[in-house]
Design an enzyme around this catalytic site. Sequence first.
Site, PDB file in Angstrom:
ATOM      1  N   LEU A 129      38.614  41.489  36.624  1.00 33.97           N
ATOM      2  CA  LEU A 129      37.699  40.357  36.766  1.00 33.97           C
ATOM      3  C   LEU A 129      36.424  40.777  36.054  1.00 33.97           C
ATOM      4  O   LEU A 129      35.972  41.916  36.219  1.00 33.97           O
ATOM      5  CB  LEU A 129      37.408  40.053  38.243  1.00 33.97           C
ATOM      6  CG  LEU A 129      38.523  39.376  39.036  1.00 33.97           C
ATOM      7  CD1 LEU A 129      38.139  39.283  40.505  1.00 33.97           C
ATOM      8  CD2 LEU A 129      38.829  37.983  38.487  1.00 33.97           C
ATOM      9  N   ASP A 130      35.842  39.885  35.243  1.00 33.22           N
ATOM     10  CA  ASP A 130      34.671  40.289  34.481  1.00 33.22           C
ATOM     11  C   ASP A 130      33.453  40.483  35.381  1.00 33.22           C
ATOM     12  O   ASP A 130      33.490  40.202  36.579  1.00 33.22           O
ATOM     13  CB  ASP A 130      34.390  39.317  33.329  1.00 33.22           C
ATOM     14  CG  ASP A 130      34.036  37.917  33.795  1.00 33.22           C
ATOM     15  OD1 ASP A 130      33.275  37.783  34.770  1.00 33.22           O
ATOM     16  OD2 ASP A 130      34.499  36.946  33.166  1.00 33.22           O
ATOM     17  N   LEU A 131      32.377  40.969  34.793  1.00 27.53           N
ATOM     18  CA  LEU A 131      31.172  41.357  35.530  1.00 27.53           C
ATOM     19  C   LEU A 131      30.686  40.288  36.494  1.00 27.53           C
ATOM     20  O   LEU A 131      30.389  40.576  37.662  1.00 27.53           O
ATOM     21  CB  LEU A 131      30.056  41.702  34.525  1.00 27.53           C
ATOM     22  CG  LEU A 131      28.689  42.043  35.113  1.00 27.53           C
ATOM     23  CD1 LEU A 131      28.732  43.374  35.842  1.00 27.53           C
ATOM     24  CD2 LEU A 131      27.635  42.070  34.010  1.00 27.53           C
ATOM     25  N   ASN A 132      30.620  39.049  36.039  1.00 24.10           N
ATOM     26  CA  ASN A 132      30.045  37.975  36.854  1.00 24.10           C
ATOM     27  C   ASN A 132      31.064  37.202  37.677  1.00 24.10           C
ATOM     28  O   ASN A 132      30.703  36.261  38.378  1.00 24.10           O
ATOM     29  CB  ASN A 132      29.270  37.000  35.948  1.00 24.10           C
ATOM     30  CG  ASN A 132      28.086  37.670  35.276  1.00 24.10           C
ATOM     31  OD1 ASN A 132      27.337  38.404  35.914  1.00 24.10           O
ATOM     32  ND2 ASN A 132      27.926  37.438  33.982  1.00 24.10           N
ATOM     33  N   SER A 133      32.336  37.594  37.590  1.00 20.37           N
ATOM     34  CA  SER A 133      33.366  36.937  38.386  1.00 20.37           C
ATOM     35  C   SER A 133      33.561  37.678  39.697  1.00 20.37           C
ATOM     36  O   SER A 133      33.260  38.859  39.815  1.00 20.37           O
ATOM     37  CB  SER A 133      34.683  36.875  37.609  1.00 20.37           C
ATOM     38  OG  SER A 133      34.532  36.096  36.442  1.00 20.37           O
TER      39      SER A 133
END
Length: 279
Positions: A129-133
């Site tokens: 999951l990316d940084l902001n997810s």
Amino acid sequence: MTRKPVARKTAKAPDKTPPQAKDSPPEGDRIAKVLARAGVASRREAERMIEAGRVTVNGKTIDSPALNVTARARITVDGKPVGEPDPERIWLYHKPAGLVTTNRDEKGRATIFDKLPPDLPRVMTVGRLDLNSEGLLLLTNDGGLKRKLELPSTGWLRKYRVRINGRPTEDTFTPLRKGIEIDGEKFQPMEISLDRQQGANAWATVGLREGKNREIRRAMEAIGLTVNRLIRVSYGPFQLGNLKPGEVEELRRRVVRDQLGLDGAVPPETRRKPARRRK
């Protein structure tokens, strides 16, 4: 008239190799698979370790993953013995926003591994999951199982709750439901339902069967929308449920066995209370 000598044919020695030995596969498993099964790293990472000369088998450093080993082999990584593989185990983790899904970050940002409970064994993430997810991230101790769960052929639907800035309608998402191409990269059709409008933002539920980098954010940008919050709520049969940000919960043996068909999966039957690392 002088006759030419006739060359005698030498009888070929019979092949004494047993028929089954000719076609039988090499004994044991590939070294990278063994390391992945032992929870050392994923297969690809294990192959890189081998090529870097970090792995020895029976006292000899190897530089190629094209080697089969048996349970009798003595294997070390960075000088440390590799023990018997643990049974396959899976944990559900509620990843908070603001953490990187990697072991180390070149920019010095906090990773999920900095925040996991200290009593957790060495684990790997299933996908990212990316940084902001935020939301559901599966963790496992088994590199082979990680690979199996990540393969598109598994076909598991991953669902996300997505908050979008703007006022989309059902028709807005038609291109994404059909499948679009962005910068030469094809995106498979998405399952999208518009849930509600909340002020300047709308909430939608999005389902994917593959997991390309920032797929939902990029797809929404392609139709003129901006995602300002993204929460994964399920990964195949596994649900985020009421797990709070930062909490980890191990799946029961029966669930792992039934969902994945792993007869040897033997994590504890008694489910522990969700663990949360102290700040």
